[in-house]
Design an enzyme around this catalytic site. Structure first.
Site, short mmCIF file in Angstrom:
data_model
loop_
_atom_site.label_atom_id
_atom_site.label_comp_id
_atom_site.label_asym_id
_atom_site.label_seq_id
_atom_site.Cartn_x
_atom_site.Cartn_y
_atom_site.Cartn_z
N THR A 12 2.85 -1.30 4.65
CA THR A 12 3.85 -0.80 3.70
C THR A 12 4.86 -1.90 3.41
O THR A 12 5.19 -2.71 4.28
CB THR A 12 4.57 0.45 4.22
OG1 THR A 12 5.41 0.11 5.34
CG2 THR A 12 3.56 1.52 4.65
N GLY A 13 5.35 -1.94 2.18
CA GLY A 13 6.27 -2.99 1.79
C GLY A 13 5.62 -4.36 1.87
O GLY A 13 6.20 -5.31 2.39
N GLY A 14 4.40 -4.46 1.32
CA GLY A 14 3.61 -5.66 1.53
C GLY A 14 3.67 -6.71 0.44
O GLY A 14 2.87 -7.64 0.44
N SER A 16 6.26 -8.81 -0.29
CA SER A 16 7.11 -9.97 -0.06
C SER A 16 7.49 -10.06 1.41
O SER A 16 7.24 -9.14 2.20
CB SER A 16 8.40 -9.89 -0.91
OG SER A 16 9.18 -8.77 -0.53
N ILE A 18 8.11 -10.46 5.28
CA ILE A 18 7.28 -10.21 6.47
C ILE A 18 6.04 -9.40 6.11
O ILE A 18 4.95 -9.67 6.61
CB ILE A 18 8.11 -9.51 7.56
CG1 ILE A 18 9.16 -10.48 8.13
CG2 ILE A 18 7.21 -8.96 8.67
CD1 ILE A 18 10.16 -9.83 9.06
N TYR A 149 22.45 0.38 10.10
CA TYR A 149 21.16 -0.30 10.22
C TYR A 149 20.69 -0.29 11.68
O TYR A 149 19.53 0.00 11.97
CB TYR A 149 21.30 -1.73 9.71
CG TYR A 149 20.03 -2.55 9.81
CD1 TYR A 149 18.87 -2.15 9.14
CD2 TYR A 149 20.00 -3.73 10.55
CE1 TYR A 149 17.71 -2.90 9.23
CE2 TYR A 149 18.84 -4.48 10.64
CZ TYR A 149 17.69 -4.07 9.97
OH TYR A 149 16.55 -4.81 10.06
#
Length: 249
Positions: A12-14, A16, A18, A149
């Site tokens: 997921t979030g692939g 940009s 890391i 966070y």
């Protein structure tokens, strides 16, 4: 050596940082990789660069997660590795200055999104699968002006350990990876190049190793934890911060 040959991997979030570096590392190890992101153009371009499959999905929206799970089930049937990477830092600030909007935004993606991504993908995980969730070294550092966070990542570490217990009977392993400052392009969006370098240099000075991590450092750890050679590792948190935690302990 391609030790993940033909394994089905979801990141997921692939598109940009890391996430992209890890998806690329999985591809180089022979895996069949699926990446997700919120922006169609960005996720399509990233997928094309590394030979991955792209899906548009917002981790903060439960309907998106459930739709993604159904689409992947219909197309692939199962997954062998789940890397829950998508997340945001939100706005910094002291507790007495906190806004509800910032709290909700961070918790919706980092905690709720991670939790329900795991929840809805458990039925798709093959026995013996690996789950890795991106956390952060700040989860245990308790530094001022970063409470929201930090709290979101501490909660991620907590439910990951519970998941490791719940899924152990199926030999599904659940671990977290907690980077410290990691050099990506995220700062370039808001600062000029000299300011960016000054920020990285300041952060490097806080590390006993006097260096900043890279997305590739994190990617290699995630891929290691996803392979058969890590079959005895579950419920663990791996901190990659150059020793910053030593300075703050």
């Amino acid at each position: 050596m391609k030790n993940l040959e033909n394994k089905v991997v979801l990141v997921t979030g692939g598109n940009s940082g890391i996430g992209f570096a890890t998806a690329k590392e999985f591809r180089e190890n022979g895996a069949q990789v699926i990446i997700t992101g919120r922006r169609k153009q960005a996720i399509d371009q990233a997928a094309e660069r590394i030979g991955a499959t792209a899906y548009v999905a917002d981790q903060a929206i439960l309907q998106d997660i459930e739709k993604l799970a159904q689409e992947i089930k219909d197309r692939f049937g199962y997954i062998d590795v789940l890397f829950i990477n998508a997340g945001i830092t939100g706005e910094g600030g002291f507790i007495d200055e906190a806004s509800e909007a910032n709290f909700d935004a961070v918790m919706d993606i980092n905690l709720k999104g991670s939790y329900f991504t795991l929840s809805r993908f458990i039925p798709l995980l093959r026995d013996g699968a690996s789950v890795v969730i991106l956390s952060s070294n700040v989860a245990t550092l308790n530094m001022p002006a970063s409470s929201i966070y930090q709290a979101s990542k501490a909660a991620v570490n907590s439910f990951a350990k519970t998941a490791a217990m719940e899924l152990a009977d199926r030999k599904i392993r659940v671990n977290t990876v907690s980077p410290g400052p990691t050099r990506t392009d995220v700062l370039n969006k808001n600062y000029d190049q000299q300011t960016v370098e000054n920020i990285w240099n300041k952060l490097a000075a806080e590390s006993p190793l006097k260096k900043i991590g890279t997305a590739e450092d994190v990617a290699k750890m995630v891929v290691y934890l996803s392979g058969d050679h890590a079959s005895y590792i579950t419920g663990a948190d791996f901190v990659l911060d150059g020793g910053m935690g030593i300075n703050h302990s």
